[in-house]
Design a protein around this motif. Structure first.
Motif, PDB file in Angstrom:
ATOM      1  N   VAL A 205     -28.380 -40.922  -6.061  1.00  0.00           N
ATOM      2  CA  VAL A 205     -28.856 -39.731  -7.303  1.00  0.00           C
ATOM      3  C   VAL A 205     -30.328 -39.763  -7.325  1.00  0.00           C
ATOM      4  O   VAL A 205     -30.664 -38.645  -7.314  1.00  0.00           O
ATOM      5  CB  VAL A 205     -28.450 -40.650  -8.658  1.00  0.00           C
ATOM      6  N   MET A 206     -31.057 -40.724  -6.534  1.00  0.00           N
ATOM      7  CA  MET A 206     -32.538 -40.411  -6.785  1.00  0.00           C
ATOM      8  C   MET A 206     -32.792 -39.561  -5.557  1.00  0.00           C
ATOM      9  O   MET A 206     -33.503 -38.481  -5.658  1.00  0.00           O
ATOM     10  CB  MET A 206     -33.279 -41.729  -6.432  1.00  0.00           C
ATOM     11  N   TRP A 207     -32.102 -39.533  -4.480  1.00  0.00           N
ATOM     12  CA  TRP A 207     -32.097 -38.553  -3.469  1.00  0.00           C
ATOM     13  C   TRP A 207     -31.722 -37.174  -3.705  1.00  0.00           C
ATOM     14  O   TRP A 207     -32.255 -36.049  -3.058  1.00  0.00           O
ATOM     15  CB  TRP A 207     -31.638 -39.013  -2.058  1.00  0.00           C
ATOM     16  N   ALA A 208     -30.527 -37.125  -4.585  1.00  0.00           N
ATOM     17  CA  ALA A 208     -30.082 -36.002  -5.044  1.00  0.00           C
ATOM     18  C   ALA A 208     -31.081 -35.346  -5.795  1.00  0.00           C
ATOM     19  O   ALA A 208     -31.345 -33.953  -5.775  1.00  0.00           O
ATOM     20  CB  ALA A 208     -28.754 -36.092  -5.848  1.00  0.00           C
ATOM     21  N   PHE A 209     -31.893 -35.614  -6.705  1.00  0.00           N
ATOM     22  CA  PHE A 209     -32.569 -35.210  -7.748  1.00  0.00           C
ATOM     23  C   PHE A 209     -34.086 -34.855  -6.817  1.00  0.00           C
ATOM     24  O   PHE A 209     -34.845 -34.140  -7.017  1.00  0.00           O
ATOM     25  CB  PHE A 209     -32.899 -36.152  -8.761  1.00  0.00           C
ATOM     26  N   ALA A 210     -34.372 -35.640  -5.879  1.00  0.00           N
ATOM     27  CA  ALA A 210     -35.739 -35.479  -4.616  1.00  0.00           C
ATOM     28  C   ALA A 210     -35.337 -34.115  -4.317  1.00  0.00           C
ATOM     29  O   ALA A 210     -36.185 -33.255  -4.164  1.00  0.00           O
ATOM     30  CB  ALA A 210     -35.703 -36.369  -3.977  1.00  0.00           C
ATOM     31  N   LEU A 211     -33.948 -33.844  -3.719  1.00  0.00           N
ATOM     32  CA  LEU A 211     -33.642 -32.557  -3.045  1.00  0.00           C
ATOM     33  C   LEU A 211     -33.818 -31.484  -4.123  1.00  0.00           C
ATOM     34  O   LEU A 211     -34.284 -30.433  -3.777  1.00  0.00           O
ATOM     35  CB  LEU A 211     -32.621 -32.718  -2.258  1.00  0.00           C
ATOM     36  N   LEU A 212     -33.298 -31.709  -5.091  1.00  0.00           N
ATOM     37  CA  LEU A 212     -33.251 -30.327  -6.151  1.00  0.00           C
ATOM     38  C   LEU A 212     -34.610 -30.157  -6.473  1.00  0.00           C
ATOM     39  O   LEU A 212     -35.015 -29.192  -6.693  1.00  0.00           O
ATOM     40  CB  LEU A 212     -32.558 -31.183  -7.457  1.00  0.00           C
ATOM     41  N   ALA A 213     -35.688 -31.366  -6.719  1.00  0.00           N
ATOM     42  CA  ALA A 213     -36.893 -30.979  -7.279  1.00  0.00           C
ATOM     43  C   ALA A 213     -37.552 -30.099  -5.990  1.00  0.00           C
ATOM     44  O   ALA A 213     -38.419 -29.302  -6.190  1.00  0.00           O
ATOM     45  CB  ALA A 213     -37.654 -32.252  -7.604  1.00  0.00           C
ATOM     46  N   LEU A 214     -37.398 -30.577  -4.884  1.00  0.00           N
ATOM     47  CA  LEU A 214     -37.830 -30.012  -3.814  1.00  0.00           C
ATOM     48  C   LEU A 214     -37.526 -28.414  -3.547  1.00  0.00           C
ATOM     49  O   LEU A 214     -38.391 -27.675  -3.370  1.00  0.00           O
ATOM     50  CB  LEU A 214     -37.573 -30.668  -2.353  1.00  0.00           C
ATOM     51  N   GLY A 215     -36.191 -28.082  -3.701  1.00  0.00           N
ATOM     52  CA  GLY A 215     -35.856 -26.913  -3.739  1.00  0.00           C
ATOM     53  C   GLY A 215     -36.082 -25.988  -4.841  1.00  0.00           C
ATOM     54  O   GLY A 215     -36.588 -24.854  -4.646  1.00  0.00           O
TER      55      GLY A 215
END
Length: 246
Positions: A46-56
């Protein structure tokens, strides 16, 4: 709504959203050591999913704010002797990262419910791969502020399949396990797509539909806060009941 009011509403919302979503990712990263052992894998996905979401989304909504600051959404810059639109470049970035977001949420489902990959899960992974391949096609015309049809539909069909498939798996198993957190996460994924699909199909004809991206974005934040409250407080949860073999 006047163009000026819409512009400032978008700028204010986008700026606040980026602050909140990056703050959420930072809070998850800062509390990883407090996650209960049985939740570690789920929390990590979940954390990496949201890190990618935030980055994009930093590229997507951040470049929209920057384009407004430079004059209008059509602003472009010269890179390697080519004119590249800021809004299109940001749209391309988030198109890739949101695909990976749902792939990671699929793995979060697997970790949460001890799921096994079968034909459906592999179809969803294949949809993600097809989506990535479609994003590389020149017909996407990433320099355009408004995505071209019918290609905008073509490239989003695999994403819709991937996202709704993940929502189905989460809702099915969360209901069976009495897992209220992931039940609501599944509902919020459905809410996000209920807002997103009309934009994909009709924003070229009705630009005001783009405002539906605001409740879509809020649905993602709700998913993040639900996951944070459940996974990052160091509390154990009862394991999901075993399903009988098919």
């Amino acid at each position: 709504m006047s163009e000026s009011v819409r512009m400032w509403t978008e700028i204010g919302f986008n700026s606040l959203y980026l602050i909140v979503v990056w703050g959420l990712v930072a809070a998850m990263a800062g509390r990883r050591s407090r996650v209960a052992p049985e939740n570690q894998r789920t929390a990590s996905f979940v954390m990496w999913a949201f890190a990618l979401l935030a980055l994009g989304d930093t590229g997507h909504v951040g470049f929209r704010v920057l384009a407004y600051a430079m004059g209008d959404l059509e602003f472009s810059l010269s890179l390697f002797s080519r004119e590249i639109g800021l809004v299109g470049l940001g749209g391309m970035a988030t198109a890739f990262t949101v695909t990976l977001f749902y792939v990671l949420m699929l793995y979060a489902w697997r970790a949460r419910f001890d799921g096994e990959f079968g034909w459906l899960e592999y179809v969803l992974l294949a949809a993600g791969a097809v989506r990535i391949a479609l994003l590389l096609h020149p017909a996407n015309q990433w320099n355009r502020v408004v995505p071209p049809q019918p290609w905008a539909t073509y490239r989003n069909l695999p994403l819709i399949l991937l996202g709704l498939g993940v929502a189905y798996l989460i809702l099915r198993d969360a209901r069976a396990a009495g897992d209220r957190t992931f039940l609501w996460i599944g509902v919020m994924i459905l809410v996000s797509y209920a807002c997103y699909i009309p934009v994909v199909l009709f924003v070229q004809q009705v630009p005001l539909l783009g405002m539906l991206m605001i409740p879509k974005t809020l649905a993602y934040l709700v998913i993040g806060f639900l996951a944070y409250a459940d996974l990052y407080r160091g509390e154990s949860r009862s394991p999901a009941p075993e399903r009988s073999p098919a």
